[in-house]
Design a protein around this motif. Structure first.
Motif, PDB file in Angstrom:
ATOM      1  N   LYS A 127      47.150  38.890  48.373  1.00 10.58           N
ATOM      2  CA  LYS A 127      48.080  38.147  49.218  1.00 10.58           C
ATOM      3  C   LYS A 127      47.365  38.010  50.547  1.00 10.58           C
ATOM      4  O   LYS A 127      46.956  39.023  51.122  1.00 10.58           O
ATOM      5  CB  LYS A 127      49.363  38.957  49.453  1.00 10.58           C
ATOM      6  N   PRO A 166      53.840  42.837  42.568  1.00 12.08           N
ATOM      7  CA  PRO A 166      53.031  41.694  43.009  1.00 12.08           C
ATOM      8  C   PRO A 166      51.730  41.564  42.211  1.00 12.08           C
ATOM      9  O   PRO A 166      51.283  40.458  41.913  1.00 12.08           O
ATOM     10  CB  PRO A 166      52.745  42.003  44.489  1.00 12.08           C
ATOM     11  N   THR A 170      50.654  38.392  39.805  1.00 15.48           N
ATOM     12  CA  THR A 170      49.372  37.695  39.958  1.00 15.48           C
ATOM     13  C   THR A 170      48.629  37.658  38.620  1.00 15.48           C
ATOM     14  O   THR A 170      48.096  36.621  38.204  1.00 15.48           O
ATOM     15  CB  THR A 170      48.514  38.406  41.033  1.00 15.48           C
ATOM     16  N   TYR A 207      49.629  34.326  44.275  1.00 11.21           N
ATOM     17  CA  TYR A 207      50.819  35.166  44.408  1.00 11.21           C
ATOM     18  C   TYR A 207      52.065  34.392  44.845  1.00 11.21           C
ATOM     19  O   TYR A 207      53.108  34.509  44.202  1.00 11.21           O
ATOM     20  CB  TYR A 207      50.577  36.392  45.307  1.00 11.21           C
ATOM     21  N   SER A 211      55.280  34.320  42.530  1.00  8.79           N
ATOM     22  CA  SER A 211      56.516  34.917  43.005  1.00  8.79           C
ATOM     23  C   SER A 211      57.652  33.896  42.946  1.00  8.79           C
ATOM     24  O   SER A 211      58.763  34.203  42.490  1.00  8.79           O
ATOM     25  CB  SER A 211      56.284  35.434  44.421  1.00  8.79           C
TER      26      SER A 211
END
Ligand code: ARG
Length: 590
Positions: A127, A166, A170, A207, A211
Protein backbone atom coordinates in the motif's frame (compact mmCIF):
# COMPACT_ATOMS: atom_id res chain seq x y z
CA UNK A 1 23.27 18.96 34.11
CA UNK A 2 20.31 19.96 36.27
CA UNK A 3 17.72 22.29 34.79
CA UNK A 4 17.70 25.86 35.96
CA UNK A 5 14.36 25.53 37.78
CA UNK A 6 15.68 22.48 39.62
CA UNK A 7 18.73 24.45 40.71
CA UNK A 8 16.68 27.45 41.81
CA UNK A 9 14.26 25.17 43.62
CA UNK A 10 17.16 23.89 45.73
CA UNK A 11 18.15 27.41 46.69
CA UNK A 12 14.61 28.56 47.46
CA UNK A 13 13.82 25.36 49.37
CA UNK A 14 16.87 25.96 51.55
CA UNK A 15 15.61 29.49 52.21
CA UNK A 16 12.19 28.15 53.28
CA UNK A 17 13.92 25.67 55.55
CA UNK A 18 16.17 28.24 57.16
CA UNK A 19 13.07 30.32 57.94
CA UNK A 20 11.66 27.27 59.71
CA UNK A 21 9.32 26.06 56.96
CA UNK A 22 9.01 22.86 55.02
CA UNK A 23 11.56 22.90 52.18
CA UNK A 24 9.08 21.30 49.78
CA UNK A 25 7.37 24.69 49.56
CA UNK A 26 10.28 26.04 47.54
CA UNK A 27 9.31 24.89 44.05
CA UNK A 28 10.40 27.45 41.46
CA UNK A 29 8.68 27.87 38.10
CA UNK A 30 9.23 30.01 35.06
CA UNK A 31 7.35 33.25 35.61
CA UNK A 32 3.80 33.71 34.34
CA UNK A 33 4.67 37.38 33.91
CA UNK A 34 8.03 37.59 32.12
CA UNK A 35 7.55 41.34 31.95
CA UNK A 36 7.86 41.52 35.76
CA UNK A 37 10.32 38.77 36.68
CA UNK A 38 11.98 35.66 35.23
CA UNK A 39 10.95 33.04 37.82
CA UNK A 40 8.48 32.72 40.64
CA UNK A 41 7.73 30.62 43.68
CA UNK A 42 4.19 30.34 45.02
CA UNK A 43 5.03 28.24 48.09
CA UNK A 44 3.99 30.91 50.60
CA UNK A 45 0.31 30.24 49.82
CA UNK A 46 0.51 26.59 50.83
CA UNK A 47 2.80 27.54 53.71
CA UNK A 48 0.11 29.90 55.06
CA UNK A 49 -2.36 27.01 55.40
CA UNK A 50 0.24 24.76 56.96
CA UNK A 51 1.53 27.23 59.54
CA UNK A 52 -1.63 29.35 60.05
CA UNK A 53 0.20 32.51 59.14
CA UNK A 54 -0.46 35.31 56.69
CA UNK A 55 1.03 34.21 53.33
CA UNK A 56 2.64 37.58 52.69
CA UNK A 57 4.62 37.31 55.94
CA UNK A 58 6.10 34.00 54.83
CA UNK A 59 6.84 35.35 51.34
CA UNK A 60 8.61 38.35 52.83
CA UNK A 61 10.71 36.26 55.20
CA UNK A 62 11.86 33.93 52.44
CA UNK A 63 12.46 36.73 49.92
CA UNK A 64 14.50 38.48 52.59
CA UNK A 65 16.77 35.45 52.91
CA UNK A 66 17.16 35.23 49.14
CA UNK A 67 17.94 38.86 48.48
CA UNK A 68 21.53 38.39 49.75
CA UNK A 69 22.16 35.53 47.37
CA UNK A 70 24.45 36.15 44.41
CA UNK A 71 22.09 34.08 42.27
CA UNK A 72 19.45 36.78 42.13
CA UNK A 73 19.54 40.40 41.15
CA UNK A 74 16.06 40.69 42.58
CA UNK A 75 14.06 38.48 44.98
CA UNK A 76 10.93 40.16 46.23
CA UNK A 77 7.66 39.31 47.87
CA UNK A 78 4.71 40.70 45.96
CA UNK A 79 1.06 40.77 47.05
CA UNK A 80 -0.83 38.57 47.61
CA UNK A 81 2.24 36.36 48.35
CA UNK A 82 4.29 35.64 45.26
CA UNK A 83 8.05 35.42 45.49
CA UNK A 84 9.31 36.98 42.27
CA UNK A 85 12.82 36.16 41.17
CA UNK A 86 15.21 37.59 38.61
CA UNK A 87 18.67 36.15 38.06
CA UNK A 88 21.85 38.12 38.39
CA UNK A 89 23.74 38.51 35.11
CA UNK A 90 26.72 36.73 36.64
CA UNK A 91 24.66 33.69 37.50
CA UNK A 92 22.87 33.61 34.14
CA UNK A 93 26.14 33.91 32.21
CA UNK A 94 27.72 31.21 34.39
CA UNK A 95 24.79 28.91 33.78
CA UNK A 96 25.10 29.40 30.01
CA UNK A 97 28.86 28.91 30.27
CA UNK A 98 28.17 25.50 31.78
CA UNK A 99 25.66 24.68 29.07
CA UNK A 100 28.27 25.50 26.44
CA UNK A 101 30.69 23.12 28.16
CA UNK A 102 28.14 20.36 28.58
CA UNK A 103 28.17 17.69 25.87
CA UNK A 104 24.34 17.57 26.12
CA UNK A 105 24.01 21.37 25.92
CA UNK A 106 22.12 21.52 29.19
CA UNK A 107 19.62 18.77 28.44
CA UNK A 108 19.15 16.82 31.66
CA UNK A 109 20.12 13.16 31.45
CA UNK A 110 17.89 10.49 32.96
CA UNK A 111 19.26 9.26 36.27
CA UNK A 112 17.94 5.80 35.61
CA UNK A 113 17.66 5.40 31.84
CA UNK A 114 14.61 3.49 30.66
CA UNK A 115 14.50 1.10 27.77
CA UNK A 116 11.81 2.44 25.47
CA UNK A 117 10.50 0.71 22.37
CA UNK A 118 8.84 3.16 20.01
CA UNK A 119 6.46 1.62 17.52
CA UNK A 120 5.92 4.22 14.83
CA UNK A 121 5.49 4.75 11.11
CA UNK A 122 3.49 1.57 10.70
CA UNK A 123 3.66 1.51 6.90
CA UNK A 124 1.69 -1.20 5.17
CA UNK A 125 3.19 -3.50 2.60
CA UNK A 126 1.74 -3.24 -0.90
CA UNK A 127 0.00 0.00 0.00
CA UNK A 128 1.67 3.23 -1.03
CA UNK A 129 2.63 5.40 1.91
CA UNK A 130 -0.01 8.03 2.21
CA UNK A 131 -0.20 11.15 4.32
CA UNK A 132 -1.78 9.18 7.17
CA UNK A 133 1.65 7.65 7.69
CA UNK A 134 3.42 10.99 7.54
CA UNK A 135 2.51 12.05 11.05
CA UNK A 136 3.35 8.75 12.67
CA UNK A 137 6.72 8.66 10.93
CA UNK A 138 7.79 12.20 11.74
CA UNK A 139 6.36 12.44 15.25
CA UNK A 140 7.77 9.01 16.10
CA UNK A 141 11.20 9.80 14.69
CA UNK A 142 11.32 12.98 16.69
CA UNK A 143 10.18 11.28 19.92
CA UNK A 144 12.85 8.65 19.40
CA UNK A 145 15.58 11.28 19.07
CA UNK A 146 14.17 13.28 21.97
CA UNK A 147 14.13 10.29 24.32
CA UNK A 148 17.70 9.47 23.29
CA UNK A 149 18.76 13.06 23.90
CA UNK A 150 17.36 12.71 27.42
CA UNK A 151 19.62 9.71 28.01
CA UNK A 152 17.23 6.83 27.49
CA UNK A 153 17.88 3.62 25.65
CA UNK A 154 15.51 3.77 22.71
CA UNK A 155 14.59 1.22 20.06
CA UNK A 156 12.57 2.26 17.03
CA UNK A 157 10.47 -0.36 15.29
CA UNK A 158 8.48 0.18 12.08
CA UNK A 159 5.91 -2.55 12.77
CA UNK A 160 5.09 -3.02 9.10
CA UNK A 161 1.55 -4.04 8.27
CA UNK A 162 2.44 -7.19 6.36
CA UNK A 163 0.36 -10.06 7.69
CA UNK A 164 -3.35 -9.51 7.66
CA UNK A 165 -6.30 -9.35 5.32
CA UNK A 166 -4.79 -6.54 3.16
CA UNK A 167 -2.13 -9.03 2.10
CA UNK A 168 -4.78 -11.66 1.40
CA UNK A 169 -6.69 -9.16 -0.74
CA UNK A 170 -3.59 -8.21 -2.71
CA UNK A 171 -2.63 -11.83 -3.31
CA UNK A 172 -6.20 -12.80 -4.31
CA UNK A 173 -6.26 -9.95 -6.81
CA UNK A 174 -2.92 -10.98 -8.29
CA UNK A 175 -4.12 -14.58 -8.57
CA UNK A 176 -6.95 -13.44 -10.83
CA UNK A 177 -4.85 -10.99 -12.79
CA UNK A 178 -2.05 -13.49 -13.37
CA UNK A 179 -3.64 -16.95 -13.04
CA UNK A 180 -0.71 -18.53 -14.90
CA UNK A 181 1.86 -17.62 -12.32
CA UNK A 182 3.50 -20.75 -11.06
CA UNK A 183 3.24 -19.65 -7.41
CA UNK A 184 -0.53 -20.18 -7.55
CA UNK A 185 -0.26 -23.81 -8.62
CA UNK A 186 0.13 -26.82 -6.40
CA UNK A 187 3.36 -27.97 -8.05
CA UNK A 188 5.23 -24.71 -7.35
CA UNK A 189 8.83 -25.45 -6.50
CA UNK A 190 10.63 -22.59 -4.71
CA UNK A 191 13.99 -24.00 -5.86
CA UNK A 192 13.13 -23.88 -9.53
CA UNK A 193 10.23 -21.49 -10.04
CA UNK A 194 10.87 -17.78 -9.80
CA UNK A 195 8.25 -15.24 -8.80
CA UNK A 196 7.80 -12.74 -11.66
CA UNK A 197 8.78 -9.12 -11.13
CA UNK A 198 6.10 -6.63 -10.26
CA UNK A 199 6.47 -2.94 -10.65
CA UNK A 200 5.97 -1.10 -7.36
CA UNK A 201 3.56 1.31 -9.03
CA UNK A 202 1.39 -1.54 -10.20
CA UNK A 203 1.62 -3.17 -6.79
CA UNK A 204 0.43 -0.02 -5.07
CA UNK A 205 -2.58 0.18 -7.33
CA UNK A 206 -3.69 -3.35 -6.56
CA UNK A 207 -4.68 -3.01 -2.93
CA UNK A 208 -7.17 -0.14 -3.39
CA UNK A 209 -8.80 -2.01 -6.29
CA UNK A 210 -8.92 -5.28 -4.35
CA UNK A 211 -10.28 -3.61 -1.25
CA UNK A 212 -13.03 -1.85 -3.24
CA UNK A 213 -13.98 -5.10 -4.93
CA UNK A 214 -14.25 -7.00 -1.66
CA UNK A 215 -16.65 -4.38 -0.35
CA UNK A 216 -19.04 -4.61 -3.31
CA UNK A 217 -22.50 -5.76 -2.34
CA UNK A 218 -22.68 -8.39 -5.07
CA UNK A 219 -22.01 -12.09 -5.52
CA UNK A 220 -18.69 -11.23 -7.08
CA UNK A 221 -17.78 -8.98 -4.17
CA UNK A 222 -18.66 -11.63 -1.61
CA UNK A 223 -16.88 -14.41 -3.51
CA UNK A 224 -13.78 -12.25 -3.84
CA UNK A 225 -13.76 -11.47 -0.16
CA UNK A 226 -14.06 -15.19 0.59
CA UNK A 227 -11.11 -15.86 -1.67
CA UNK A 228 -9.03 -13.17 0.04
CA UNK A 229 -9.82 -14.77 3.41
CA UNK A 230 -8.59 -18.06 2.00
CA UNK A 231 -5.38 -16.42 0.79
CA UNK A 232 -4.81 -14.77 4.17
CA UNK A 233 -5.14 -18.13 5.83
CA UNK A 234 -2.79 -19.80 3.31
CA UNK A 235 -0.24 -17.04 3.87
CA UNK A 236 -0.50 -17.37 7.65
CA UNK A 237 0.01 -21.11 7.37
CA UNK A 238 3.08 -20.51 5.19
CA UNK A 239 1.70 -22.33 2.16
CA UNK A 240 4.46 -22.56 -0.40
CA UNK A 241 3.96 -20.42 -3.47
CA UNK A 242 1.70 -18.01 -1.64
CA UNK A 243 4.29 -17.46 1.06
CA UNK A 244 7.03 -17.03 -1.56
CA UNK A 245 4.95 -14.55 -3.50
CA UNK A 246 4.31 -12.64 -0.28
CA UNK A 247 8.03 -12.49 0.48
CA UNK A 248 8.61 -10.91 -2.90
CA UNK A 249 5.80 -8.39 -2.37
CA UNK A 250 7.31 -7.42 0.97
CA UNK A 251 10.76 -6.90 -0.47
CA UNK A 252 9.50 -4.75 -3.37
CA UNK A 253 7.33 -2.69 -1.12
CA UNK A 254 9.83 -2.23 1.69
CA UNK A 255 12.42 -1.02 -0.82
CA UNK A 256 10.00 1.70 -1.87
CA UNK A 257 9.02 2.57 1.72
CA UNK A 258 12.69 2.89 2.69
CA UNK A 259 13.26 5.36 -0.11
CA UNK A 260 10.49 7.66 1.07
CA UNK A 261 11.45 7.33 4.73
CA UNK A 262 15.02 8.29 3.96
CA UNK A 263 13.82 11.47 2.23
CA UNK A 264 12.13 12.31 5.52
CA UNK A 265 15.20 11.39 7.65
CA UNK A 266 13.16 8.62 9.20
CA UNK A 267 15.02 5.45 10.04
CA UNK A 268 14.13 2.45 12.15
CA UNK A 269 16.43 0.27 14.22
CA UNK A 270 14.19 -2.64 13.31
CA UNK A 271 12.01 -3.08 10.28
CA UNK A 272 9.99 -5.78 11.94
CA UNK A 273 6.51 -6.47 10.69
CA UNK A 274 3.36 -8.05 12.01
CA UNK A 275 4.62 -11.22 10.34
CA UNK A 276 7.59 -11.34 12.72
CA UNK A 277 5.12 -11.88 15.53
CA UNK A 278 3.89 -15.04 13.83
CA UNK A 279 6.31 -17.35 15.62
CA UNK A 280 5.03 -16.08 18.99
CA UNK A 281 1.37 -16.75 18.25
CA UNK A 282 1.38 -20.37 19.55
CA UNK A 283 2.87 -19.09 22.80
CA UNK A 284 0.22 -16.38 22.96
CA UNK A 285 -2.57 -18.89 22.44
CA UNK A 286 -1.10 -21.23 25.07
CA UNK A 287 -0.81 -18.44 27.58
CA UNK A 288 -4.33 -17.12 27.07
CA UNK A 289 -5.67 -20.68 27.06
CA UNK A 290 -3.83 -21.87 30.16
CA UNK A 291 -4.95 -18.84 32.14
CA UNK A 292 -8.51 -19.52 31.09
CA UNK A 293 -8.81 -16.08 29.55
CA UNK A 294 -9.85 -17.11 26.06
CA UNK A 295 -13.28 -18.39 25.16
CA UNK A 296 -15.27 -19.13 22.08
CA UNK A 297 -17.76 -16.66 20.74
CA UNK A 298 -19.66 -17.48 17.55
CA UNK A 299 -16.82 -19.67 16.36
CA UNK A 300 -14.12 -17.12 17.05
CA UNK A 301 -11.72 -17.07 20.01
CA UNK A 302 -11.92 -13.94 22.14
CA UNK A 303 -10.68 -12.48 25.44
CA UNK A 304 -12.97 -10.31 27.56
CA UNK A 305 -11.34 -7.09 28.67
CA UNK A 306 -14.32 -5.05 29.88
CA UNK A 307 -14.12 -3.65 33.42
CA UNK A 308 -16.91 -2.76 35.79
CA UNK A 309 -16.25 0.95 35.73
CA UNK A 310 -16.13 1.24 31.93
CA UNK A 311 -18.17 4.19 30.76
CA UNK A 312 -18.22 3.11 27.13
CA UNK A 313 -18.67 -0.38 25.70
CA UNK A 314 -15.44 -2.36 25.61
CA UNK A 315 -15.76 -5.22 23.17
CA UNK A 316 -13.70 -8.39 23.68
CA UNK A 317 -10.34 -8.76 21.93
CA UNK A 318 -10.61 -11.01 18.90
CA UNK A 319 -7.68 -13.43 18.86
CA UNK A 320 -8.62 -15.90 16.16
CA UNK A 321 -11.35 -15.83 13.53
CA UNK A 322 -13.71 -18.68 12.76
CA UNK A 323 -11.51 -19.69 9.81
CA UNK A 324 -8.45 -19.80 12.08
CA UNK A 325 -6.81 -16.66 10.74
CA UNK A 326 -5.31 -14.15 13.18
CA UNK A 327 -5.96 -10.44 13.34
CA UNK A 328 -4.45 -7.04 14.11
CA UNK A 329 -5.02 -7.51 17.86
CA UNK A 330 -3.36 -10.92 17.77
CA UNK A 331 -0.21 -9.70 16.08
CA UNK A 332 0.08 -6.73 18.42
CA UNK A 333 -0.14 -9.03 21.46
CA UNK A 334 2.32 -11.53 20.03
CA UNK A 335 4.66 -8.64 19.19
CA UNK A 336 4.65 -7.71 22.87
CA UNK A 337 5.84 -11.22 23.71
CA UNK A 338 8.66 -10.77 21.21
CA UNK A 339 9.56 -7.31 22.57
CA UNK A 340 9.57 -8.61 26.13
CA UNK A 341 11.97 -11.41 25.13
CA UNK A 342 14.25 -9.29 22.95
CA UNK A 343 14.32 -5.96 24.74
CA UNK A 344 12.63 -6.20 28.17
CA UNK A 345 11.32 -2.66 27.68
CA UNK A 346 10.26 -0.43 30.58
CA UNK A 347 8.05 1.47 28.17
CA UNK A 348 6.42 0.76 24.84
CA UNK A 349 5.14 3.80 22.97
CA UNK A 350 2.74 3.43 20.08
CA UNK A 351 2.57 6.41 17.76
CA UNK A 352 -0.63 5.89 15.81
CA UNK A 353 -3.67 7.72 14.57
CA UNK A 354 -6.15 8.85 17.27
CA UNK A 355 -8.79 6.62 15.72
CA UNK A 356 -6.98 3.53 17.00
CA UNK A 357 -7.69 4.31 20.65
CA UNK A 358 -10.02 1.37 21.20
CA UNK A 359 -7.66 -1.14 19.58
CA UNK A 360 -4.79 -0.15 21.84
CA UNK A 361 -6.90 0.01 24.98
CA UNK A 362 -8.09 -3.53 24.30
CA UNK A 363 -4.58 -4.81 23.62
CA UNK A 364 -3.08 -3.13 26.67
CA UNK A 365 -5.71 -4.58 28.97
CA UNK A 366 -5.26 -8.04 27.51
CA UNK A 367 -1.46 -7.78 27.81
CA UNK A 368 -1.75 -6.80 31.48
CA UNK A 369 -4.35 -9.35 32.60
CA UNK A 370 -2.55 -12.17 30.84
CA UNK A 371 0.86 -11.13 32.16
CA UNK A 372 2.39 -10.82 28.67
CA UNK A 373 4.06 -7.70 30.01
CA UNK A 374 5.20 -7.13 33.58
CA UNK A 375 3.08 -5.01 35.91
CA UNK A 376 5.63 -2.24 35.84
CA UNK A 377 5.89 -2.09 32.05
CA UNK A 378 4.21 1.04 30.78
CA UNK A 379 2.32 0.72 27.55
CA UNK A 380 1.49 4.11 26.13
CA UNK A 381 -0.63 4.95 23.19
CA UNK A 382 0.47 8.27 21.74
CA UNK A 383 -2.41 9.17 19.45
CA UNK A 384 -2.20 12.02 16.99
CA UNK A 385 -4.71 14.22 15.18
CA UNK A 386 -5.45 14.51 11.49
CA UNK A 387 -3.74 16.57 8.85
CA UNK A 388 -6.54 18.49 7.16
CA UNK A 389 -6.90 20.48 3.98
CA UNK A 390 -8.06 24.11 3.83
CA UNK A 391 -11.67 22.86 4.08
CA UNK A 392 -10.96 21.35 7.50
CA UNK A 393 -11.42 17.81 6.17
CA UNK A 394 -8.64 15.20 5.85
CA UNK A 395 -6.15 16.35 3.23
CA UNK A 396 -6.89 15.07 -0.26
CA UNK A 397 -5.48 15.35 -3.76
CA UNK A 398 -7.09 17.84 -6.13
CA UNK A 399 -9.41 15.20 -7.51
CA UNK A 400 -10.44 14.10 -4.04
CA UNK A 401 -8.24 11.01 -3.80
CA UNK A 402 -5.88 9.99 -1.01
CA UNK A 403 -2.65 11.98 -1.26
CA UNK A 404 0.41 9.77 -1.62
CA UNK A 405 3.36 10.81 0.46
CA UNK A 406 5.76 10.94 -2.47
CA UNK A 407 3.42 13.27 -4.32
CA UNK A 408 3.24 15.55 -1.31
CA UNK A 409 7.04 15.65 -1.05
CA UNK A 410 7.37 16.37 -4.76
CA UNK A 411 4.86 19.22 -4.58
CA UNK A 412 6.71 20.79 -1.66
CA UNK A 413 10.02 20.34 -3.47
CA UNK A 414 8.74 22.08 -6.61
CA UNK A 415 7.47 25.00 -4.53
CA UNK A 416 10.75 25.25 -2.59
CA UNK A 417 12.76 25.12 -5.82
CA UNK A 418 10.92 28.19 -7.09
CA UNK A 419 11.68 30.14 -3.96
CA UNK A 420 15.40 29.72 -3.58
CA UNK A 421 17.64 32.12 -5.49
CA UNK A 422 19.36 30.21 -8.24
CA UNK A 423 22.26 32.70 -8.29
CA UNK A 424 23.28 31.60 -4.78
CA UNK A 425 24.26 28.21 -6.10
CA UNK A 426 27.03 27.34 -8.44
CA UNK A 427 26.02 23.73 -9.01
CA UNK A 428 22.53 22.59 -9.96
CA UNK A 429 22.78 19.61 -7.59
CA UNK A 430 23.44 21.93 -4.69
CA UNK A 431 20.32 23.94 -5.47
CA UNK A 432 18.30 20.76 -5.80
CA UNK A 433 19.52 19.26 -2.53
CA UNK A 434 18.89 22.57 -0.74
CA UNK A 435 15.35 22.76 -2.12
CA UNK A 436 14.72 19.18 -0.99
CA UNK A 437 15.89 20.00 2.52
CA UNK A 438 13.74 23.12 2.62
CA UNK A 439 10.73 21.13 1.44
CA UNK A 440 11.21 18.50 4.13
CA UNK A 441 11.88 21.12 6.81
CA UNK A 442 8.72 23.01 5.93
CA UNK A 443 6.49 19.93 5.97
CA UNK A 444 7.97 18.53 9.15
CA UNK A 445 8.04 21.74 11.13
CA UNK A 446 4.52 22.62 9.92
CA UNK A 447 3.40 19.34 11.43
CA UNK A 448 5.52 19.17 14.57
CA UNK A 449 4.78 22.72 15.73
CA UNK A 450 1.25 21.48 16.58
CA UNK A 451 0.75 19.46 19.73
CA UNK A 452 0.58 15.92 18.41
CA UNK A 453 -2.97 15.35 19.65
CA UNK A 454 -4.34 18.30 17.64
CA UNK A 455 -5.61 18.33 14.08
CA UNK A 456 -3.96 20.91 11.83
CA UNK A 457 -4.36 22.41 8.40
CA UNK A 458 -1.75 21.63 5.81
CA UNK A 459 -0.90 24.96 4.22
CA UNK A 460 2.19 24.70 2.08
CA UNK A 461 2.40 28.43 1.38
CA UNK A 462 2.43 29.19 5.08
CA UNK A 463 4.90 26.38 5.82
CA UNK A 464 7.28 27.69 3.17
CA UNK A 465 7.20 31.26 4.39
CA UNK A 466 10.48 32.67 5.67
CA UNK A 467 8.60 34.47 8.44
CA UNK A 468 6.69 33.16 11.41
CA UNK A 469 6.92 29.77 13.09
CA UNK A 470 8.21 27.81 10.15
CA UNK A 471 11.01 25.40 9.40
CA UNK A 472 12.22 27.79 6.72
CA UNK A 473 12.64 30.61 9.24
CA UNK A 474 14.76 28.36 11.42
CA UNK A 475 16.91 27.17 8.54
CA UNK A 476 17.33 30.77 7.49
CA UNK A 477 18.47 31.76 10.98
CA UNK A 478 21.12 29.03 10.97
CA UNK A 479 22.40 30.20 7.58
CA UNK A 480 22.56 33.73 8.94
CA UNK A 481 24.74 32.71 11.86
CA UNK A 482 26.93 30.72 9.49
CA UNK A 483 27.33 33.74 7.28
CA UNK A 484 28.25 36.01 10.23
CA UNK A 485 30.89 33.53 11.34
CA UNK A 486 32.19 33.24 7.79
CA UNK A 487 32.50 37.02 7.49
CA UNK A 488 34.42 37.10 10.75
CA UNK A 489 36.64 34.29 9.56
CA UNK A 490 35.64 32.17 12.56
CA UNK A 491 36.08 28.44 12.33
CA UNK A 492 33.22 27.04 14.37
CA UNK A 493 34.87 24.18 16.19
CA UNK A 494 36.17 23.48 19.64
CA UNK A 495 35.13 24.92 22.98
CA UNK A 496 32.85 27.89 23.36
CA UNK A 497 33.58 30.21 26.27
CA UNK A 498 30.62 32.35 27.12
CA UNK A 499 31.54 35.87 28.26
CA UNK A 500 29.72 38.51 30.29
CA UNK A 501 26.35 40.05 29.53
CA UNK A 502 26.44 43.55 28.06
CA UNK A 503 22.97 44.26 26.74
CA UNK A 504 19.34 43.39 27.36
CA UNK A 505 19.04 41.45 24.10
CA UNK A 506 21.83 39.15 25.26
CA UNK A 507 20.16 38.71 28.62
CA UNK A 508 16.93 37.62 26.96
CA UNK A 509 18.71 35.31 24.58
CA UNK A 510 20.71 33.72 27.39
CA UNK A 511 17.61 33.23 29.47
CA UNK A 512 16.07 31.31 26.57
CA UNK A 513 19.24 29.22 26.29
CA UNK A 514 19.09 28.57 30.03
CA UNK A 515 15.47 27.43 29.73
CA UNK A 516 16.16 24.93 26.96
CA UNK A 517 16.56 22.08 29.43
CA UNK A 518 13.01 22.77 30.68
CA UNK A 519 11.65 22.66 27.13
CA UNK A 520 13.28 19.29 26.55
CA UNK A 521 11.93 17.93 29.84
CA UNK A 522 8.44 19.09 29.05
CA UNK A 523 8.56 17.70 25.52
CA UNK A 524 9.73 14.38 26.89
CA UNK A 525 7.19 14.23 29.73
CA UNK A 526 4.29 15.04 27.44
CA UNK A 527 5.76 13.06 24.54
CA UNK A 528 5.23 16.22 22.51
CA UNK A 529 7.91 17.56 20.14
CA UNK A 530 6.03 20.84 19.65
CA UNK A 531 7.84 22.22 22.73
CA UNK A 532 11.13 21.66 20.93
CA UNK A 533 9.77 23.56 17.91
CA UNK A 534 8.53 26.35 20.13
CA UNK A 535 11.85 26.69 21.96
CA UNK A 536 13.80 26.64 18.70
CA UNK A 537 11.58 29.41 17.39
CA UNK A 538 12.07 31.50 20.54
CA UNK A 539 15.82 31.07 20.28
CA UNK A 540 15.74 32.17 16.65
CA UNK A 541 13.60 35.25 17.36
CA UNK A 542 15.77 36.31 20.27
CA UNK A 543 18.91 35.69 18.27
CA UNK A 544 17.55 37.90 15.53
CA UNK A 545 16.90 40.69 18.02
CA UNK A 546 20.33 40.27 19.57
CA UNK A 547 21.99 40.41 16.17
CA UNK A 548 20.02 43.47 15.21
CA UNK A 549 20.78 45.33 18.45
CA UNK A 550 24.48 44.53 18.65
CA UNK A 551 26.78 45.23 15.75
CA UNK A 552 29.21 42.40 16.05
CA UNK A 553 31.10 43.06 12.84
CA UNK A 554 31.94 46.66 13.70
CA UNK A 555 32.38 46.31 17.48
CA UNK A 556 35.78 47.54 18.61
CA UNK A 557 35.72 46.35 22.25
CA UNK A 558 37.54 43.02 22.11
CA UNK A 559 35.77 41.48 25.10
CA UNK A 560 32.32 42.38 23.88
CA UNK A 561 33.06 41.16 20.43
CA UNK A 562 34.42 37.85 21.70
CA UNK A 563 31.41 37.39 24.00
CA UNK A 564 29.01 38.01 21.13
CA UNK A 565 30.79 35.70 18.75
CA UNK A 566 30.73 32.93 21.31
CA UNK A 567 27.06 33.53 21.90
CA UNK A 568 26.44 33.22 18.15
CA UNK A 569 28.27 29.93 18.13
CA UNK A 570 26.30 28.61 21.09
CA UNK A 571 22.98 29.60 19.50
CA UNK A 572 24.01 27.86 16.30
CA UNK A 573 24.79 24.64 18.18
CA UNK A 574 21.56 24.91 20.10
CA UNK A 575 19.47 25.42 16.98
CA UNK A 576 21.21 22.52 15.28
CA UNK A 577 20.45 20.35 18.27
CA UNK A 578 16.77 21.28 18.18
CA UNK A 579 16.59 20.66 14.45
CA UNK A 580 18.33 17.34 14.87
CA UNK A 581 15.65 16.25 17.36
CA UNK A 582 13.06 17.18 14.75
CA UNK A 583 15.11 15.26 12.16
CA UNK A 584 15.41 18.37 10.00
CA UNK A 585 18.64 18.93 8.05
CA UNK A 586 20.17 22.40 8.03
CA UNK A 587 21.40 24.10 4.84
CA UNK A 588 24.49 26.23 4.22
CA UNK A 589 22.68 28.92 2.26
CA UNK A 590 19.32 29.44 0.66
N1 ARG B 1 -0.09 -0.43 10.05
C1 ARG B 1 -1.04 0.26 10.87
C2 ARG B 1 -1.88 1.22 10.02
O1 ARG B 1 -1.50 1.61 8.94
C3 ARG B 1 -0.39 1.04 11.98
C4 ARG B 1 0.41 0.22 12.97
C5 ARG B 1 0.47 0.83 14.32
N2 ARG B 1 1.22 0.03 15.28
C6 ARG B 1 0.78 -1.06 15.87
N3 ARG B 1 1.57 -1.72 16.68
N4 ARG B 1 -0.45 -1.50 15.71
O2 ARG B 1 -2.93 1.60 10.48
Amino acid sequence: MKTITAMLTETVSAAFESCGYDPSLGTVMVSDRPDICQFQCNGAFAGAKLYHKAPMIIAEEVAGKLSDSSIFSKAEAVRPAFINLTLSDEFLAEFCRNIAKDEHLGVEQAERPSTIVIDYGGPNVAKALHIGHLRSAIIGESLKRLARACGHNVIGDAHLGDWGMPMGLTIAYLSEKYPDWKCFSEDFDPEKDAIPDIDVKELNEIYPAASARSKEDSDDGRAFKEKAHGMTLMLQSHKKGIYDLWKKLVSISVGDIKKICSQLNVDFDYWYGESDADEYIPELLDLLGSKGLMHESMGAMVVDVAQEDDKAPMPPVMIKKTDGSVLYDTTDLATLIQREKDFKPDNVWYVADKRQTLHFEQCFRCAKISGIVRDETRLEYLGFGTMNGADGKPYKTRDGGVMQLQMLLDTAYAAARERISAENFTAAEEAESTARKIAVASIKFGDLINHRTKDYIFDLDKFLSAEGKTGVYLLYMVTRICSVLRKLGIEDSGDISIGDIYTDAERQLMLCIALTGEAFNRAFTERAPNYICENAYQLAVLFSKFYHDNHILSESDENKRAAWINLCRLVKRMLEKHLDILAIDTVEKM
